[in-house]
Design a protein around this motif. Structure first.
Motif, PDB file in Angstrom:
ATOM      1  N   ASN A   2       2.396  44.297 -21.079  1.00 22.55           N
ATOM      2  CA  ASN A   2       1.967  45.708 -21.314  1.00 22.55           C
ATOM      3  C   ASN A   2       3.001  46.761 -21.795  1.00 22.55           C
ATOM      4  O   ASN A   2       3.826  47.011 -20.926  1.00 22.55           O
ATOM      5  CB  ASN A   2       1.070  46.219 -20.102  1.00 22.55           C
ATOM      6  N   SER A   3       3.320  46.914 -23.081  1.00 21.51           N
ATOM      7  CA  SER A   3       4.089  47.745 -23.518  1.00 21.51           C
ATOM      8  C   SER A   3       3.960  49.264 -23.716  1.00 21.51           C
ATOM      9  O   SER A   3       4.742  49.747 -24.527  1.00 21.51           O
ATOM     10  CB  SER A   3       4.904  47.287 -24.645  1.00 21.51           C
ATOM     11  N   ALA A   4       2.750  49.586 -23.261  1.00 21.75           N
ATOM     12  CA  ALA A   4       2.286  51.242 -23.339  1.00 21.75           C
ATOM     13  C   ALA A   4       3.273  51.862 -22.782  1.00 21.75           C
ATOM     14  O   ALA A   4       3.989  51.719 -21.742  1.00 21.75           O
ATOM     15  CB  ALA A   4       0.914  51.247 -22.618  1.00 21.75           C
ATOM     16  N   SER A   5       3.643  53.324 -23.606  1.00 21.46           N
ATOM     17  CA  SER A   5       4.584  53.966 -23.209  1.00 21.46           C
ATOM     18  C   SER A   5       4.120  55.046 -21.835  1.00 21.46           C
ATOM     19  O   SER A   5       5.155  55.472 -21.056  1.00 21.46           O
ATOM     20  CB  SER A   5       4.991  55.050 -24.039  1.00 21.46           C
ATOM     21  N   ASN A   6       3.039  55.107 -21.540  1.00 20.85           N
ATOM     22  CA  ASN A   6       2.327  55.969 -20.407  1.00 20.85           C
ATOM     23  C   ASN A   6       2.479  55.207 -19.609  1.00 20.85           C
ATOM     24  O   ASN A   6       2.189  53.853 -19.095  1.00 20.85           O
ATOM     25  CB  ASN A   6       0.802  56.197 -20.907  1.00 20.85           C
ATOM     26  N   LEU A   7       2.653  55.901 -18.082  1.00 18.66           N
ATOM     27  CA  LEU A   7       2.557  55.040 -16.483  1.00 18.66           C
ATOM     28  C   LEU A   7       1.462  55.867 -15.961  1.00 18.66           C
ATOM     29  O   LEU A   7       1.399  57.061 -15.963  1.00 18.66           O
ATOM     30  CB  LEU A   7       3.889  55.447 -15.901  1.00 18.66           C
ATOM     31  N   VAL A   8       0.380  54.985 -15.616  1.00 20.64           N
ATOM     32  CA  VAL A   8      -0.711  55.436 -15.153  1.00 20.64           C
ATOM     33  C   VAL A   8      -0.914  55.206 -13.655  1.00 20.64           C
ATOM     34  O   VAL A   8      -0.689  53.860 -13.365  1.00 20.64           O
ATOM     35  CB  VAL A   8      -2.061  54.866 -15.909  1.00 20.64           C
ATOM     36  N   LEU A   9      -0.915  56.140 -12.869  1.00 21.75           N
ATOM     37  CA  LEU A   9      -1.322  55.911 -11.390  1.00 21.75           C
ATOM     38  C   LEU A   9      -2.657  55.903 -11.030  1.00 21.75           C
ATOM     39  O   LEU A   9      -3.340  56.928 -11.213  1.00 21.75           O
ATOM     40  CB  LEU A   9      -0.590  56.822 -10.520  1.00 21.75           C
ATOM     41  N   VAL A  10      -3.218  54.895 -10.327  1.00 25.37           N
ATOM     42  CA  VAL A  10      -4.711  54.662  -9.800  1.00 25.37           C
ATOM     43  C   VAL A  10      -4.717  54.393  -8.286  1.00 25.37           C
ATOM     44  O   VAL A  10      -3.686  53.961  -7.881  1.00 25.37           O
ATOM     45  CB  VAL A  10      -5.676  53.406 -10.424  1.00 25.37           C
ATOM     46  N   GLY A  11      -5.818  54.603  -7.597  1.00 26.81           N
ATOM     47  CA  GLY A  11      -5.741  54.227  -6.277  1.00 26.81           C
ATOM     48  C   GLY A  11      -6.621  55.293  -5.422  1.00 26.81           C
ATOM     49  O   GLY A  11      -7.009  56.165  -5.883  1.00 26.81           O
ATOM     50  N   PRO A  12      -6.912  55.106  -4.235  1.00 30.49           N
ATOM     51  CA  PRO A  12      -7.907  56.005  -3.505  1.00 30.49           C
ATOM     52  C   PRO A  12      -7.336  57.213  -3.263  1.00 30.49           C
ATOM     53  O   PRO A  12      -6.023  57.611  -3.284  1.00 30.49           O
ATOM     54  CB  PRO A  12      -8.042  55.245  -2.472  1.00 30.49           C
ATOM     55  N   MET A  13      -7.890  58.303  -2.785  1.00 32.70           N
ATOM     56  CA  MET A  13      -7.619  59.549  -2.253  1.00 32.70           C
ATOM     57  C   MET A  13      -6.640  59.240  -1.060  1.00 32.70           C
ATOM     58  O   MET A  13      -6.801  58.150  -0.169  1.00 32.70           O
ATOM     59  CB  MET A  13      -8.544  60.459  -1.780  1.00 32.70           C
ATOM     60  N   GLY A  14      -5.569  60.016  -1.120  1.00 40.03           N
ATOM     61  CA  GLY A  14      -4.588  59.617  -0.093  1.00 40.03           C
ATOM     62  C   GLY A  14      -3.419  58.573  -0.394  1.00 40.03           C
ATOM     63  O   GLY A  14      -2.612  58.564   0.494  1.00 40.03           O
ATOM     64  N   ALA A  15      -3.514  58.274  -1.403  1.00 36.45           N
ATOM     65  CA  ALA A  15      -2.641  57.193  -1.850  1.00 36.45           C
ATOM     66  C   ALA A  15      -1.028  57.645  -2.057  1.00 36.45           C
ATOM     67  O   ALA A  15      -0.098  57.037  -2.047  1.00 36.45           O
ATOM     68  CB  ALA A  15      -2.890  56.144  -2.918  1.00 36.45           C
ATOM     69  N   GLY A  16      -1.297  59.202  -2.364  1.00 35.99           N
ATOM     70  CA  GLY A  16      -0.071  59.766  -3.029  1.00 35.99           C
ATOM     71  C   GLY A  16       0.286  59.840  -4.513  1.00 35.99           C
ATOM     72  O   GLY A  16       1.322  60.105  -4.876  1.00 35.99           O
ATOM     73  N   LYS A  17      -0.756  59.802  -5.247  1.00 34.80           N
ATOM     74  CA  LYS A  17      -0.662  59.664  -6.542  1.00 34.80           C
ATOM     75  C   LYS A  17      -0.068  60.963  -7.246  1.00 34.80           C
ATOM     76  O   LYS A  17       0.940  60.610  -8.011  1.00 34.80           O
ATOM     77  CB  LYS A  17      -2.161  59.589  -7.264  1.00 34.80           C
ATOM     78  N   SER A  18      -0.264  62.035  -6.690  1.00 36.29           N
ATOM     79  CA  SER A  18       0.247  63.247  -7.080  1.00 36.29           C
ATOM     80  C   SER A  18       1.814  63.516  -6.749  1.00 36.29           C
ATOM     81  O   SER A  18       2.536  63.700  -7.952  1.00 36.29           O
ATOM     82  CB  SER A  18      -0.579  64.481  -6.963  1.00 36.29           C
ATOM     83  N   CYS A  19       1.992  63.115  -5.560  1.00 36.03           N
ATOM     84  CA  CYS A  19       3.471  63.375  -5.162  1.00 36.03           C
ATOM     85  C   CYS A  19       4.195  62.174  -5.854  1.00 36.03           C
ATOM     86  O   CYS A  19       5.383  62.486  -6.267  1.00 36.03           O
ATOM     87  CB  CYS A  19       3.547  63.288  -3.596  1.00 36.03           C
ATOM     88  N   LEU A 132     -14.947  56.448   3.253  1.00 35.75           N
ATOM     89  CA  LEU A 132     -13.704  55.781   2.641  1.00 35.75           C
ATOM     90  C   LEU A 132     -14.058  54.192   2.701  1.00 35.75           C
ATOM     91  O   LEU A 132     -13.380  53.863   1.642  1.00 35.75           O
ATOM     92  CB  LEU A 132     -12.646  56.132   3.565  1.00 35.75           C
ATOM     93  N   HIS A 133     -14.610  53.639   3.667  1.00 37.18           N
ATOM     94  CA  HIS A 133     -14.830  52.168   3.712  1.00 37.18           C
ATOM     95  C   HIS A 133     -15.752  51.817   2.449  1.00 37.18           C
ATOM     96  O   HIS A 133     -15.496  50.762   1.871  1.00 37.18           O
ATOM     97  CB  HIS A 133     -15.329  51.638   4.985  1.00 37.18           C
ATOM     98  N   ALA A 134     -16.720  52.572   2.274  1.00 37.76           N
ATOM     99  CA  ALA A 134     -17.786  52.322   1.131  1.00 37.76           C
ATOM    100  C   ALA A 134     -16.870  52.497  -0.228  1.00 37.76           C
ATOM    101  O   ALA A 134     -17.269  51.614  -1.265  1.00 37.76           O
ATOM    102  CB  ALA A 134     -19.041  53.153   1.229  1.00 37.76           C
ATOM    103  N   LEU A 135     -16.085  53.599  -0.414  1.00 44.85           N
ATOM    104  CA  LEU A 135     -15.378  53.673  -1.481  1.00 44.85           C
ATOM    105  C   LEU A 135     -14.450  52.593  -1.785  1.00 44.85           C
ATOM    106  O   LEU A 135     -14.443  52.116  -2.774  1.00 44.85           O
ATOM    107  CB  LEU A 135     -14.764  55.161  -1.488  1.00 44.85           C
ATOM    108  N   ALA A 136     -13.953  52.266  -0.725  1.00 49.56           N
ATOM    109  CA  ALA A 136     -12.811  51.040  -0.748  1.00 49.56           C
ATOM    110  C   ALA A 136     -13.487  49.918  -1.390  1.00 49.56           C
ATOM    111  O   ALA A 136     -13.095  49.220  -2.328  1.00 49.56           O
ATOM    112  CB  ALA A 136     -12.231  50.869   0.684  1.00 49.56           C
TER     113      ALA A 136
END
Length: 195
Positions: A2-19, A132-136
């Motif tokens: 994957n040579s895309a220039s954008n770095l994308v962060l995915v994951g559940p709430m509380g994973a720390g994506k923003s920080c 949270l278990h259901a979302l996971a």
């Protein structure tokens, strides 16, 4: 590869994506964009208010539109909301326009990290642990489907994750690139944790 220039962060709430996203953006001299924050800027309403007025379906429509707009850019670190992967078209765009990192966190750690957070609409529906278990169960396979790289955030601070992840990224297929376009006026994200 994957040579895309954008770095994308995915994951559940509380994973720390923003920080973590903020630290990675600084490390690689890229612009951080937080999808939820951009939706709030454009609408003048909080995510909770959008959920209250338009329901989850209304919010997801806004999220889909915002993702498409933001992913048209190049050279950004994009912090997504926890449910962005639900929509098949979002998953396609994430894979096509970004190097996707799945920031994994256990439900137990989510409960600890989100203990005092009352801003998340999906956690206002009864028993937090059960939700949270259901979302996971629903979302973990979708994160795996789009991810180029999976990184466990359970035992590290956001700073430690960003440092370790930056090293892994430099050894991966992704290479940071300065934005190719002129800034479109999108604002830098606040320090709030992801949804």
């Amino acid at each position: 590869m994957n040579s895309a220039s954008n770095l994308v962060l995915v994951g559940p709430m509380g994973a720390g994506k923003s920080c973590i996203g903020r630290a990675l953006a600084e490390r690689f001299s890229l612009r951080l964009v937080d999808v939820d924050h951009e939706i709030e800027l454009r609408t003048g309403a909080t995510i909770s208010t959008i959920f209250e007025c338009e329901g989850e379906a209304g919010f997801r429509a806004r999220e889909r539109s915002m993702l498409a707009e933001l992913l048209a850019d190049d050279g950004i670190v994009l912090s997504t909301g926890g449910g962005a992967v639900i929509d098949p078209d979002n998953r396609r765009q994430l894979r096509e326009r970004g190097f996707v990192v799945h920031l994994h966190v256990s439900v137990e750690r989510q409960i600890e990290r989100l203990a005092s957070d009352r801003s998340r609409p999906l956690l206002a529906r009864g028993d937090r642990e059960q939700v949270l278990h259901a979302l996971a169960a629903e979302r973990e396979p979708l994160y795996a489907q789009v991810a180029d790289l999976r990184f466990d955030t359970n035992h590290y601070t956001a700073t430690e994750v960003a440092s370790r992840l930056a090293q892994e990224l430099l050894q991966s297929d992704w290479q940071p690139q300065a934005p190719a376009r002129v800034d479109t006026g999108l604002q830098r994200a606040h320090s709030k944790e992801p949804s």
